[in-house]
Design an enzyme around this catalytic site. Structure first.
Site, PDB file in Angstrom:
ATOM      1  N   LEU A   7       0.615  -1.282   0.116  1.00 37.02           N
ATOM      2  CA  LEU A   7      -0.092  -0.042  -0.028  1.00 37.02           C
ATOM      3  C   LEU A   7       1.034   1.143   0.183  1.00 37.02           C
ATOM      4  O   LEU A   7       1.593   1.445   0.959  1.00 37.02           O
ATOM      5  CB  LEU A   7      -0.967   0.056   1.389  1.00 37.02           C
ATOM      6  CG  LEU A   7      -1.922  -1.223   1.521  1.00 37.02           C
ATOM      7  CD1 LEU A   7      -2.910  -0.668   2.532  1.00 37.02           C
ATOM      8  CD2 LEU A   7      -2.401  -1.600   0.258  1.00 37.02           C
ATOM      9  N   ARG A  14       1.905  14.542   6.539  1.00 36.03           N
ATOM     10  CA  ARG A  14       2.855  15.182   7.786  1.00 36.03           C
ATOM     11  C   ARG A  14       4.433  15.242   7.365  1.00 36.03           C
ATOM     12  O   ARG A  14       5.315  15.869   8.173  1.00 36.03           O
ATOM     13  CB  ARG A  14       2.638  14.250   8.853  1.00 36.03           C
ATOM     14  CG  ARG A  14       1.344  14.488   9.621  1.00 36.03           C
ATOM     15  CD  ARG A  14       1.127  13.574  10.705  1.00 36.03           C
ATOM     16  NE  ARG A  14       0.527  12.454  10.125  1.00 36.03           N
ATOM     17  CZ  ARG A  14       0.556  11.189  10.751  1.00 36.03           C
ATOM     18  NH1 ARG A  14       1.071  11.225  12.168  1.00 36.03           N
ATOM     19  NH2 ARG A  14       0.163   9.991  10.254  1.00 36.03           N
ATOM     20  N   GLY A 135      -3.765   0.677  15.696  1.00 34.49           N
ATOM     21  CA  GLY A 135      -4.630  -0.340  15.818  1.00 34.49           C
ATOM     22  C   GLY A 135      -4.386  -1.342  16.906  1.00 34.49           C
ATOM     23  O   GLY A 135      -3.179  -1.786  17.033  1.00 34.49           O
TER      24      GLY A 135
HETATM   25  C1  UD1 Z   1      -3.033   1.227   9.865  1.00 38.59           C
HETATM   26  C2  UD1 Z   1      -4.080   0.038  10.442  1.00 38.59           C
HETATM   27  C3  UD1 Z   1      -3.598   0.106  12.078  1.00 38.59           C
HETATM   28  C4  UD1 Z   1      -2.179  -0.180  12.096  1.00 38.59           C
HETATM   29  C5  UD1 Z   1      -1.163   1.064  11.491  1.00 38.59           C
HETATM   30  C6  UD1 Z   1      -0.037   0.580  11.484  1.00 38.59           C
HETATM   31  C7  UD1 Z   1      -6.080   0.168   9.355  1.00 38.59           C
HETATM   32  C8  UD1 Z   1      -7.471   0.571   9.281  1.00 38.59           C
HETATM   33  N1  UD1 Z   1      -5.413   0.380  10.470  1.00 38.59           N
HETATM   34  O1  UD1 Z   1      -3.732   2.687  10.446  1.00 38.59           O
HETATM   35  O2  UD1 Z   1      -4.454  -0.903  12.605  1.00 38.59           O
HETATM   36  O3  UD1 Z   1      -1.694  -0.029  13.514  1.00 38.59           O
HETATM   37  O4  UD1 Z   1      -1.939   0.890   9.970  1.00 38.59           O
HETATM   38  O5  UD1 Z   1       0.905   1.593  10.940  1.00 38.59           O
HETATM   39  O6  UD1 Z   1      -5.672  -0.508   8.242  1.00 38.59           O
HETATM   40  N2  UD1 Z   1      -3.125   3.513   2.088  1.00 38.59           N
HETATM   41  C9  UD1 Z   1      -3.463   3.708   0.985  1.00 38.59           C
HETATM   42  N3  UD1 Z   1      -4.663   3.909   0.518  1.00 38.59           N
HETATM   43  C10 UD1 Z   1      -5.683   4.137   1.357  1.00 38.59           C
HETATM   44  C11 UD1 Z   1      -5.446   4.103   2.786  1.00 38.59           C
HETATM   45  C12 UD1 Z   1      -4.003   3.848   3.272  1.00 38.59           C
HETATM   46  O7  UD1 Z   1      -2.696   3.246   0.077  1.00 38.59           O
HETATM   47  O8  UD1 Z   1      -7.030   4.502   0.964  1.00 38.59           O
HETATM   48  C13 UD1 Z   1      -1.694   3.370   2.430  1.00 38.59           C
HETATM   49  C14 UD1 Z   1      -1.020   4.370   3.124  1.00 38.59           C
HETATM   50  O9  UD1 Z   1      -0.261   5.345   2.090  1.00 38.59           O
HETATM   51  C15 UD1 Z   1      -0.365   3.897   4.214  1.00 38.59           C
HETATM   52  C16 UD1 Z   1      -0.880   2.596   4.430  1.00 38.59           C
HETATM   53  O10 UD1 Z   1      -1.820   2.422   3.643  1.00 38.59           O
HETATM   54  O11 UD1 Z   1       1.051   3.347   3.601  1.00 38.59           O
HETATM   55  C17 UD1 Z   1      -1.423   2.612   6.098  1.00 38.59           C
HETATM   56  O12 UD1 Z   1      -2.328   3.671   5.983  1.00 38.59           O
HETATM   57  P1  UD1 Z   1      -2.723   4.736   7.173  1.00 38.59           P
HETATM   58  O13 UD1 Z   1      -3.965   5.515   6.774  1.00 38.59           O
HETATM   59  O14 UD1 Z   1      -1.615   5.494   7.644  1.00 38.59           O
HETATM   60  O15 UD1 Z   1      -3.446   3.749   8.220  1.00 38.59           O
HETATM   61  P2  UD1 Z   1      -3.159   3.924   9.822  1.00 38.59           P
HETATM   62  O16 UD1 Z   1      -4.379   4.715  10.337  1.00 38.59           O
HETATM   63  O17 UD1 Z   1      -1.774   4.228  10.178  1.00 38.59           O
END
Ligand code: UD1
Ligand code: CA
Length: 451
Positions: A7, A14, A135
């Protein structure tokens, strides 16, 4: 072989940067490239989910085996994984990784994949002193995993849990597809949470295996420049300890940086504040004194690089001595037992064996033979403002101090150049050549007196 989904579509607000978050670097390699390299040995296809800055992400990542998947809108981690579904095989294990968690190790992913092979679903967690923002892994009284609850959705009791979700998981394709379909955005962020598949699978009695990662640094996510610097330090600490365990002496691993690969033979010593960039190779018993930068170079046995020297894209022979304060520029080759002294710059030149350029010189576009002595302050004048020209100094020549060699020019074998000469024409073998005004003394001259 299995598949990876990485992902990397998020914006990374930030970071406060014009550069995509996953293109920031640790050890001079992008965060995303680290994740790709860690997963590559375990999978035969890699799907990277991109959104923000997708063009630059594609362009700067080594590309050949990557399947790029666009996520137009970032509607959550579950939504992101959904985009890759057409590329997932039901029977194989799918590794889910995050482009901003760069220090994950292949060995850890191997354990996770092995666990998923038997149970169908495995999660990577870690214990955190301060779990804020992550999480939480919720378990029952038998220690079986029940669900993952996000910080923003957690109850007071759940917030006390210190075991957190790293986000990294391994799951059989069929299981992943089944529960992704059932995801709904009924949470505080209105997103499709990938983590919700855990609770759904548990309800169907899918046994969820887990592995608690020993190192927090290995699974740290990077969201800002503070975390980026922490990841860099953790990476360098690991790198140093790996090199030390293979026999490299590092005077202070906290003042050591290796931004690439370093190979070496026995008994090399790296003093403090040395930076290696790109791929470097050291022979045996190489000593690098403080404050040197060594880039994409090869250094032979028993050679000493003295303090404050910079070496780039060069090959240095054995038993040589470089510096202090030397600058060896690209496409330079220095032979065995040769010496480059202080404040000497060498560019695109070859210097054979047993030759010395000891003080304050510029040697550019030159070919210097064996047993040559270049005196203090000698300059090769290689540039007329438009074109560059070659200087050749043949074996055994002696170039007196403060001479200028105006290229193109050749200094003959065993020739001697008198100090202070400006040499504009080739000089014969074995003879003394000098261009110098005759010295004169004005006998009746008096110093001026103050009026
Ligand atoms: C996520 C997890 C959380 C975990 C944490 C660890 C979920 C709902 N939560 O939270 O349990 O503790 O990671 O770091 O999964 N991304 C996409 N597309 C999207 C959303 C996110 O590519 O639509 C990618 C972001 O660029 C990032 C990663 O997924 O690299 C994580 O997304 P982020 O929104 O940072 O999740 P957290 O809220 O940190
Ligand atoms: Ca995050």
């Amino acid at each position: 072989m299995n598949t990876a989904i990485i992902l990397a579509a998020g914006q990374g607000t930030r970071m406060n940067s014009q550069t995509a978050k996953v293109l920031h670097k640790v050890g001079n390699k992008s965060l995303l490239q680290h994740v790709i390299d860690a997963s590559r040995p375990l999978v035969n296809s890699i799907n990277v989910i991109i959104g923000h800055h997708s063009e630059s992400v594609k362009k700067t990542t080594s590309n050949d085996d990557i399947n790029w998947v666009n996520q137009k809108e970032q509607l959550g981690t579950g939504h992101a994984v959904k985009q890759a579904i057409p590329h997932i095989n039901d029977n194989l294990i799918c590794l889910i990784l995050y482009g901003d968690v760069p220090l994950i190790k292949t060995e850890t992913l191997q354990i996770l994949t092995d666990k998923a092979e038997s149970s169908g679903f495995s999660l990577l967690s870690v214990m955190m002193e301060n779990p804020f923002g992550y999480g939480r892994i919720i378990r029952d009284s038998n220690n079986s995993i029940l669900s993952i609850v996000e910080q923003k959705d957690a109850s007071k009791d759940e917030l006390q849990v210190r075991e957190i979700n790293t986000g990294i998981m391994a799951i059989r394709g069929s299981i992943l597809k089944k529960y992704l379909k059932e995801l709904e955005p009924n949470n505080s962020q209105g997103e499709l949470y990938l983590t919700d598949i855990v609770e759904k699978a548990v309800k169907d009695n899918v046994n969820i295996a887990s592995f608690i990662c020993e190192s927090v640094a290995e699974v740290m996510g990077i969201n800002d420049k503070n975390q980026l610097s922490q990841a860099e330090r953790a990476y360098q600490q690991n790198k140093a300890s790996d090199l030390m365990s293979k026999g490299l002496t590092i005077m202070d691993p906290k003042r050591f940086d290796c931004r690439g690969e370093l190979s070496f033979k026995d008994d090399c010593v790296i003093d403090v504040n040395v930076v290696f960039e790109g791929d470097n190779d050291l022979g045996k018993n190489v000593l690098i004194s403080p404050n040197c930068i060594i880039k994409a170079s090869k250094i032979g046995d028993n050679t000493h690089i003295l303090a404050n020297s910079i070496i780039e894209n060069a090959v240095i022979g054995s038993n040589a001595s470089i510096g202090p304060f030397a600058r060896i520029r690209p496409e330079t080759k220095i032979g065995n037992h040769s010496k480059i002294g202080n404040f000497v710059e060498v560019k695109k030149s070859s210097i054979e064996n047993n030759s010395k350029v000891s003080h304050l010189s510029y040697i550019g576009d030159s070919k210097i033979g064996n047993d040559v002595n270049v005196g203090a302050g000698v300059i090769t004048c290689n540039y007329d403002g438009i074109n560059k020209f070659q200087t050749e100094i043949k074996d055994g020549a002696f170039v007196g101090s403060n001479s200028q060699l105006v290229a193109p020019v050749t200094i003959g074998k065993n020739a001697t150049i008198g100090a202070g000469s400006t040499i504009t024409q080739n000089t014969p073998d074995g003879q003394l050549t000098l261009s110098r005004n005759k010295q004169s003394t004005i006998s009746k001259w008096k110093r001026p007196l103050k009026k």
